[in-house]
Design an enzyme around this catalytic site. Structure first.
Site, PDB file in Angstrom:
ATOM      1  N   ARG A   1      12.794  -3.189  -2.823  1.00  0.00           N
ATOM      2  CA  ARG A   1      13.430  -1.899  -2.506  1.00  0.00           C
ATOM      3  C   ARG A   1      14.962  -2.033  -2.524  1.00  0.00           C
ATOM      4  O   ARG A   1      15.665  -1.265  -3.161  1.00  0.00           O
ATOM      5  CB  ARG A   1      12.965  -1.411  -1.134  1.00  0.00           C
ATOM      6  CG  ARG A   1      13.323   0.035  -0.818  1.00  0.00           C
ATOM      7  CD  ARG A   1      12.948   0.409   0.606  1.00  0.00           C
ATOM      8  NE  ARG A   1      13.767  -0.295   1.585  1.00  0.00           N
ATOM      9  CZ  ARG A   1      15.017   0.002   1.889  1.00  0.00           C
ATOM     10  NH1 ARG A   1      15.615   1.002   1.283  1.00  0.00           N
ATOM     11  NH2 ARG A   1      15.690  -0.709   2.782  1.00  0.00           N
TER      12      ARG A   1
ATOM     13  N   ARG B   1      -0.798  -1.747   8.841  1.00  0.00           N
ATOM     14  CA  ARG B   1      -1.689  -1.800   9.993  1.00  0.00           C
ATOM     15  C   ARG B   1      -2.738  -2.901   9.788  1.00  0.00           C
ATOM     16  O   ARG B   1      -3.057  -3.270   8.654  1.00  0.00           O
ATOM     17  CB  ARG B   1      -2.399  -0.449  10.200  1.00  0.00           C
ATOM     18  CG  ARG B   1      -3.367  -0.029   9.076  1.00  0.00           C
ATOM     19  CD  ARG B   1      -4.805  -0.198   9.496  1.00  0.00           C
ATOM     20  NE  ARG B   1      -5.769   0.093   8.441  1.00  0.00           N
ATOM     21  CZ  ARG B   1      -6.239  -0.810   7.600  1.00  0.00           C
ATOM     22  NH1 ARG B   1      -5.818  -2.069   7.624  1.00  0.00           N
ATOM     23  NH2 ARG B   1      -7.148  -0.483   6.700  1.00  0.00           N
TER      24      ARG B   1
ATOM     25  N   LYS C   1     -17.196  -1.480  10.325  1.00  0.00           N
ATOM     26  CA  LYS C   1     -17.302  -1.617   8.867  1.00  0.00           C
ATOM     27  C   LYS C   1     -18.323  -2.697   8.504  1.00  0.00           C
ATOM     28  O   LYS C   1     -19.092  -2.543   7.552  1.00  0.00           O
ATOM     29  CB  LYS C   1     -15.927  -1.940   8.271  1.00  0.00           C
ATOM     30  CG  LYS C   1     -15.934  -1.940   6.762  1.00  0.00           C
ATOM     31  CD  LYS C   1     -14.583  -1.704   6.171  1.00  0.00           C
ATOM     32  CE  LYS C   1     -14.669  -1.601   4.671  1.00  0.00           C
ATOM     33  NZ  LYS C   1     -13.425  -1.197   4.067  1.00  0.00           N
TER      34      LYS C   1
ATOM     35  N   ARG D   1     -21.644  -1.174   8.778  1.00  0.00           N
ATOM     36  CA  ARG D   1     -21.870  -0.266   7.645  1.00  0.00           C
ATOM     37  C   ARG D   1     -22.242  -1.039   6.381  1.00  0.00           C
ATOM     38  O   ARG D   1     -23.085  -0.630   5.604  1.00  0.00           O
ATOM     39  CB  ARG D   1     -20.585   0.518   7.379  1.00  0.00           C
ATOM     40  CG  ARG D   1     -20.680   1.958   7.768  1.00  0.00           C
ATOM     41  CD  ARG D   1     -19.639   2.893   7.181  1.00  0.00           C
ATOM     42  NE  ARG D   1     -18.473   2.408   6.546  1.00  0.00           N
ATOM     43  CZ  ARG D   1     -17.259   2.305   7.107  1.00  0.00           C
ATOM     44  NH1 ARG D   1     -17.105   2.621   8.377  1.00  0.00           N
ATOM     45  NH2 ARG D   1     -16.216   1.882   6.430  1.00  0.00           N
TER      46      ARG D   1
ATOM     47  N   GLU E   1      -4.826  -5.110   1.569  1.00  0.00           N
ATOM     48  CA  GLU E   1      -5.007  -3.897   0.768  1.00  0.00           C
ATOM     49  C   GLU E   1      -3.666  -3.165   0.679  1.00  0.00           C
ATOM     50  O   GLU E   1      -3.068  -2.841   1.708  1.00  0.00           O
ATOM     51  CB  GLU E   1      -6.049  -2.966   1.400  1.00  0.00           C
ATOM     52  CG  GLU E   1      -6.283  -1.750   0.506  1.00  0.00           C
ATOM     53  CD  GLU E   1      -7.183  -0.699   1.145  1.00  0.00           C
ATOM     54  OE1 GLU E   1      -8.277  -0.486   0.636  1.00  0.00           O
ATOM     55  OE2 GLU E   1      -6.761  -0.098   2.165  1.00  0.00           O
TER      56      GLU E   1
HETATM   57  P1  0O2 Z   1      -8.012   3.413   7.576  1.00  0.00           P
HETATM   58  O1  0O2 Z   1      -7.897   4.024   8.921  1.00  0.00           O
HETATM   59  O2  0O2 Z   1      -6.996   3.939   6.600  1.00  0.00           O
HETATM   60  O3  0O2 Z   1      -8.074   1.932   7.589  1.00  0.00           O
HETATM   61  P2  0O2 Z   1     -14.577   1.924   2.607  1.00  0.00           P
HETATM   62  O4  0O2 Z   1     -13.387   1.227   3.242  1.00  0.00           O
HETATM   63  O5  0O2 Z   1     -15.877   1.274   2.943  1.00  0.00           O
HETATM   64  O6  0O2 Z   1     -14.554   3.418   2.829  1.00  0.00           O
HETATM   65  P3  0O2 Z   1     -13.716   0.713   0.184  1.00  0.00           P
HETATM   66  O7  0O2 Z   1     -14.318   0.697  -1.184  1.00  0.00           O
HETATM   67  O8  0O2 Z   1     -13.585  -0.593   0.935  1.00  0.00           O
HETATM   68  O9  0O2 Z   1     -14.485   1.778   1.049  1.00  0.00           O
HETATM   69  O10 0O2 Z   1     -12.288   1.247   0.127  1.00  0.00           O
HETATM   70  P4  0O2 Z   1     -11.647   2.517  -0.592  1.00  0.00           P
HETATM   71  O11 0O2 Z   1     -12.534   3.709  -0.533  1.00  0.00           O
HETATM   72  O12 0O2 Z   1     -11.120   2.105  -1.913  1.00  0.00           O
HETATM   73  O13 0O2 Z   1     -10.448   2.732   0.394  1.00  0.00           O
HETATM   74  C1  0O2 Z   1     -10.635   2.878   1.751  1.00  0.00           C
HETATM   75  C2  0O2 Z   1      -9.338   3.346   2.377  1.00  0.00           C
HETATM   76  O14 0O2 Z   1      -8.715   4.306   1.507  1.00  0.00           O
HETATM   77  C3  0O2 Z   1      -9.614   4.101   3.670  1.00  0.00           C
HETATM   78  O15 0O2 Z   1      -9.520   3.167   4.709  1.00  0.00           O
HETATM   79  C4  0O2 Z   1      -8.504   5.145   3.698  1.00  0.00           C
HETATM   80  O16 0O2 Z   1      -7.287   4.567   4.145  1.00  0.00           O
HETATM   81  C5  0O2 Z   1      -8.336   5.475   2.236  1.00  0.00           C
HETATM   82  N1  0O2 Z   1      -9.238   6.544   1.779  1.00  0.00           N
HETATM   83  C6  0O2 Z   1     -10.252   6.411   0.914  1.00  0.00           C
HETATM   84  N2  0O2 Z   1     -10.854   7.586   0.680  1.00  0.00           N
HETATM   85  C7  0O2 Z   1     -10.208   8.508   1.435  1.00  0.00           C
HETATM   86  C8  0O2 Z   1     -10.361   9.938   1.602  1.00  0.00           C
HETATM   87  O17 0O2 Z   1     -11.218  10.589   1.021  1.00  0.00           O
HETATM   88  N3  0O2 Z   1      -9.483  10.518   2.473  1.00  0.00           N
HETATM   89  C9  0O2 Z   1      -8.511   9.823   3.124  1.00  0.00           C
HETATM   90  N4  0O2 Z   1      -7.700  10.499   3.954  1.00  0.00           N
HETATM   91  N5  0O2 Z   1      -8.352   8.478   2.984  1.00  0.00           N
HETATM   92  C10 0O2 Z   1      -9.179   7.833   2.144  1.00  0.00           C
HETATM   93  P5  0O2 Z   1     -10.377   3.318   6.019  1.00  0.00           P
HETATM   94  O18 0O2 Z   1     -10.763   1.949   6.416  1.00  0.00           O
HETATM   95  O19 0O2 Z   1     -11.481   4.320   5.800  1.00  0.00           O
HETATM   96  O20 0O2 Z   1      -9.416   3.941   7.050  1.00  0.00           O
END
Ligand code: 0O2
Length: 228
Positions: free
Chosen positions: A44, A62, A72, A75, A158
């Site tokens: 940056r 975070r 998770k 799940r 991530e």
């Molecule tokens: P937080 O509170 O941000 O940590 P999964 O994590 O099991 O749902 P995957 O494949 O591991 O699925 O990850 P994915 O779907 O690529 O990305 C998950 C993260 O992306 C989520 O983390 C959210 O931060 C964000 N995200 C994904 N889909 C959505 C959505 O439809 N709406 C919003 N607002 N955010 C999304 P966490 O752990 O769910 O939550």
């Protein structure tokens, strides 16, 4: 670290050992976030200094809480051991970079991906292919080397990159999702999807204006400073 058998130590001592193991497990994610956060800050500052332009608006990070990790793991049907969690849950550490324009997202991602000691194990482009909810962002799982006193630990982080407008949408959608415990009424879901499309149009329009401004700058002879 070996956990003493239940009959060898008292319950409080056993809990203490497990607490220390958890602290040590979580520390590696905190250190990985520090490492990648420092690299983003260097990019940056250097980019702003060389190009008189800052592609990064905001950075936040975070670590998942132990409760959220356990949810998770359940799940995913993943065994509740630190080894299994470390292998199967790749987003315990998360860093989010908010950029002004869509092109900045790919620019910042490519600057990081080119760093030779970082390894990208997942690349999900939810901008090219948005989620059914309308969610847009670029997600990368990056393996970050953490140099410890006696070894190098390679820790997954991530990285989520999005524009300000995508971030605005995602934070409201997240609140709504949370309020309805995931069971969002159809009407609201449709409205959110519509808003996501409006936001996509807005991002494209802003990108176009940004390019036009850059072209004007080049015509005025400022190209040396701004290669954005
Ligand atoms: P937080 O509170 O941000 O940590 P999964 O994590 O099991 O749902 P995957 O494949 O591991 O699925 O990850 P994915 O779907 O690529 O990305 C998950 C993260 O992306 C989520 O983390 C959210 O931060 C964000 N995200 C994904 N889909 C959505 C959505 O439809 N709406 C919003 N607002 N955010 C999304 P966490 O752990 O769910 O939550």
């Amino acid at each position: 670290m070996k956990i003493p058998a239940t009959n060898e130590v008292s319950l409080p001592a056993r809990i203490e050992v497990e607490r220390r193991m958890l602290d040590r497990f979580m520390l590696r994610y905190e250190l990985a976030l520090q490492e990648i956060g420092a690299r983003i800050e260097i990019l940056r500052r250097e980019f702003a200094s060389v190009h008189e332009y800052n592609p990064i608006e905001h950075v936040s990070q975070r670590r998942k809480t132990p409760e959220s990790i356990i949810r998770k793991a359940h799940r995913r049907g993943c065994e509740l051991s630190l080894d299994s969690i470390g292998t199967n849950i790749r987003d315990i550490a998360g860093i989010r970079v908010t950029c002004s324009f869509s092109s900045d997202i790919y620019r910042v991602a490519s600057m990081l991906v080119q760093q030779p000691d970082l390894e990208v194990t997942e690349y999900k482009d939810y901008i090219e292919s948005p989620k059914p909810s309308g969610y847009r962002s670029l997600h990368l799982i990056i393996i970050v080397p953490v140099y410890l006193s006696d070894r190098v630990d390679r820790v997954p982080v991530e990285l989520q990159l999005r524009t300000i407008a995508m971030d605005f949408w995602a934070s409201l959608e997240h609140k709504i999702h949370y309020k309805y415990s995931g069971d969002v009424p159809r009407k609201l879901r449709d409205e959110l999807l519509e808003a996501a499309e409006d936001i996509d149009r807005l991002d494209r329009k802003m990108e176009r204006i940004h390019r036009e401004m850059r072209d004007v700058k080049i015509l005025n002879g400022d190209a040396e400073q701004d290669s954005s």
